[in-house]
Write an enzyme that holds these catalytic residues in place. Structure first.
Site, PDB file in Angstrom:
ATOM      1  N   ARG A 239      -7.607  28.102 -82.595  1.00 30.13           N
ATOM      2  CA  ARG A 239      -7.690  29.016 -81.453  1.00 30.13           C
ATOM      3  C   ARG A 239      -8.700  28.478 -80.451  1.00 30.13           C
ATOM      4  O   ARG A 239      -9.764  27.969 -80.823  1.00 30.13           O
ATOM      5  CB  ARG A 239      -8.135  30.416 -81.901  1.00 30.13           C
ATOM      6  CG  ARG A 239      -7.040  31.252 -82.582  1.00 30.13           C
ATOM      7  CD  ARG A 239      -5.930  31.639 -81.604  1.00 30.13           C
ATOM      8  NE  ARG A 239      -4.939  32.523 -82.166  1.00 30.13           N
ATOM      9  CZ  ARG A 239      -3.778  32.118 -82.704  1.00 30.13           C
ATOM     10  NH1 ARG A 239      -3.475  30.847 -82.769  1.00 30.13           N
ATOM     11  NH2 ARG A 239      -2.908  33.010 -83.148  1.00 30.13           N
ATOM     12  N   GLU A 268      -4.903  30.764 -72.109  1.00 31.13           N
ATOM     13  CA  GLU A 268      -3.513  30.384 -72.413  1.00 31.13           C
ATOM     14  C   GLU A 268      -2.571  31.447 -71.876  1.00 31.13           C
ATOM     15  O   GLU A 268      -2.880  32.633 -72.020  1.00 31.13           O
ATOM     16  CB  GLU A 268      -3.315  30.256 -73.924  1.00 31.13           C
ATOM     17  CG  GLU A 268      -4.059  29.111 -74.543  1.00 31.13           C
ATOM     18  CD  GLU A 268      -3.742  28.939 -76.035  1.00 31.13           C
ATOM     19  OE1 GLU A 268      -2.747  29.554 -76.514  1.00 31.13           O
ATOM     20  OE2 GLU A 268      -4.471  28.225 -76.715  1.00 31.13           O
ATOM     21  N   HIS A 286      -0.145  24.682 -77.218  1.00 29.58           N
ATOM     22  CA  HIS A 286      -0.063  25.664 -78.315  1.00 29.58           C
ATOM     23  C   HIS A 286       1.317  25.639 -78.987  1.00 29.58           C
ATOM     24  O   HIS A 286       2.062  26.630 -78.960  1.00 29.58           O
ATOM     25  CB  HIS A 286      -0.385  27.085 -77.806  1.00 29.58           C
ATOM     26  CG  HIS A 286      -0.816  28.004 -78.923  1.00 29.58           C
ATOM     27  ND1 HIS A 286      -1.823  28.922 -78.821  1.00 29.58           N
ATOM     28  CD2 HIS A 286      -0.354  28.131 -80.191  1.00 29.58           C
ATOM     29  CE1 HIS A 286      -1.967  29.580 -79.959  1.00 29.58           C
ATOM     30  NE2 HIS A 286      -1.071  29.120 -80.817  1.00 29.58           N
TER      31      HIS A 286
HETATM   32  C1  DGY Z   1       0.027  31.553 -85.023  1.00 31.56           C
HETATM   33  O1  DGY Z   1       0.928  31.819 -85.825  1.00 31.56           O
HETATM   34  O2  DGY Z   1      -1.041  32.153 -85.040  1.00 31.56           O
HETATM   35  C2  DGY Z   1       0.304  30.502 -84.015  1.00 31.56           C
HETATM   36  O3  DGY Z   1      -0.803  30.221 -83.249  1.00 31.56           O
HETATM   37  C3  DGY Z   1       1.473  30.879 -83.137  1.00 31.56           C
HETATM   38  O4  DGY Z   1       1.295  32.127 -82.609  1.00 31.56           O
END
Ligand code: DGY
Length: 319
Positions: A239, A268, A286
């Site tokens: 993240r 994002e 991402h």
């Molecule tokens: C997650 O599954 O957390 C990925 O980042 C995609 O959303």
């Protein structure tokens, strides 16, 4: 029997949408735009269940305004930092996520980020693609070798462990920080560090695999970048909130960090425009879990959780 009403906020895989339409009274957001707070609140009065992605934010404010009709939020993501879990629990809403099924795809992407950052993928691709490759020398685009290097992993959960397994294929010496040490058979020879600081001191390569929480916000800040061996490579496929991006830019400018591989950003979509000028930042938008197989598995896992819930059982991934 009347089928529960389900809202799917984004365009999930075809197999997921087919199964959802078969088993639920399903409405799909075919426009595939992120669900706004107003849309989530409005949907809660019309639907018994929502399958959102990390693009839909169930803040405390939204949670407080949800209609009691909404019983379950079955996330199509493993990360749930977009959901205020205590606020949703206070409203009696069940929340689930999709662990396990995306670990390999995400770890695979982290490996791509690490290799790409270490071996000049951005500049190398551009110079060939633009026809600017008119020179070769033994000192040209010399990178940092991954094979046999020391790797530090912060967060040895499912994705961290999947990444460690792939890194073993590169003969990396694996070190990790976790809230507690793993049992030896799972650690498989990886060295435990009981502080992030201790881990950083040995991490020629560093990969972040912990969730975004108030405690991990800006986990990698100026002080911590300074603790890495000079010329380390950092990878973030978890993240964006984990990294102080201004501090990262400074660490790159000083050479403290040689390169970074990033699939996640503080903002994002969009990312950080200041990163664009830096060839030593290898960036992706991402897409850690974005493979056909994994997207099907995530959708099915979210539906499995819904099926269990509406069958009166506790969903496997209830948080
Ligand atoms: C997650 O599954 O957390 C990925 O980042 C995609 O959303």
């Amino acid at each position: 029997m009347t089928k529960p009403r389900l809202w799917i906020t984004r365009r999930l895989s075809d197999a997921t949408l087919e199964r959802a339409a078969r088993d639920y009274d399903t409405v799909i957001n075919h426009e595939d735009t992120p669900g706004s707070a107003d849309a989530l609140i409005a949907a809660s009065a019309e639907f018994d269940a929502i399958i959102p992605c990390h693009s839909e934010h169930f803040s405390a404010d939204v949670a407080a305004q949800l209609d009691p009709r909404l019983k379950i939020i079955a996330n199509h993501s493993v990360g749930v930092d977009h959901c205020d879990l205590p606020a949703l629990a206070a409203r009696g809403i069940t929340v689930t996520n999709t662990p396990d099924v995306l670990s390999d795809a995400t770890a695979e992407l982290a490996m791509l980020l690490m290799l790409g950052a270490a071996r000049h993928a951005v500049a190398g691709d551009r110079i060939v693609r633009t026809g600017a490759w008119d020179f070769w020398s033994p000192s040209f685009m010399v990178g940092k070798q991954v094979t046999g290097s020391r790797l530090g992993i912060i967060g040895m959960g499912r994705v961290g462990r999947a990444f460690a397994a792939k890194a073993r294929g590169f003969d990396m010496e694996i070190h990790y920080y976790n809230r507690s040490p793993l049992p030896e058979d799972i650690a498989a020879g990886a060295t435990y560090h009981d502080t992030v600081e201790s881990l950083l001191s040995v991490a020629d390569f560093l990969s972040l695999h912990c969730p975004a929480t108030p405690q991990t916000t800006n986990l990698m800040n100026a002080e911590r970048f300074a603790l890495l061996p000079k010329g380390a490579v950092m990878v973030n496929s978890a993240r964006g909130a984990l990294v102080d991006e201004a501090a990262l830019l400074k660490a790159l400018a000083s050479g403290q960090i040689a390169a970074a591989g990033l699939d996640c950003f503080q903002v994002e979509p969009g990312g950080n425009p200041a990163f664009a000028a830096h060839d030593n930042i290898f960036m992706l938008p991402h897409i850690g879990s974005a493979t056909t197989r994994t997207r099907d598995a995530m959708g099915f896992r979210a539906l499995d959780n819904l099926d269990a819930f509406f069958a009166g059982q506790t969903p496997k991934d209830k948080l």
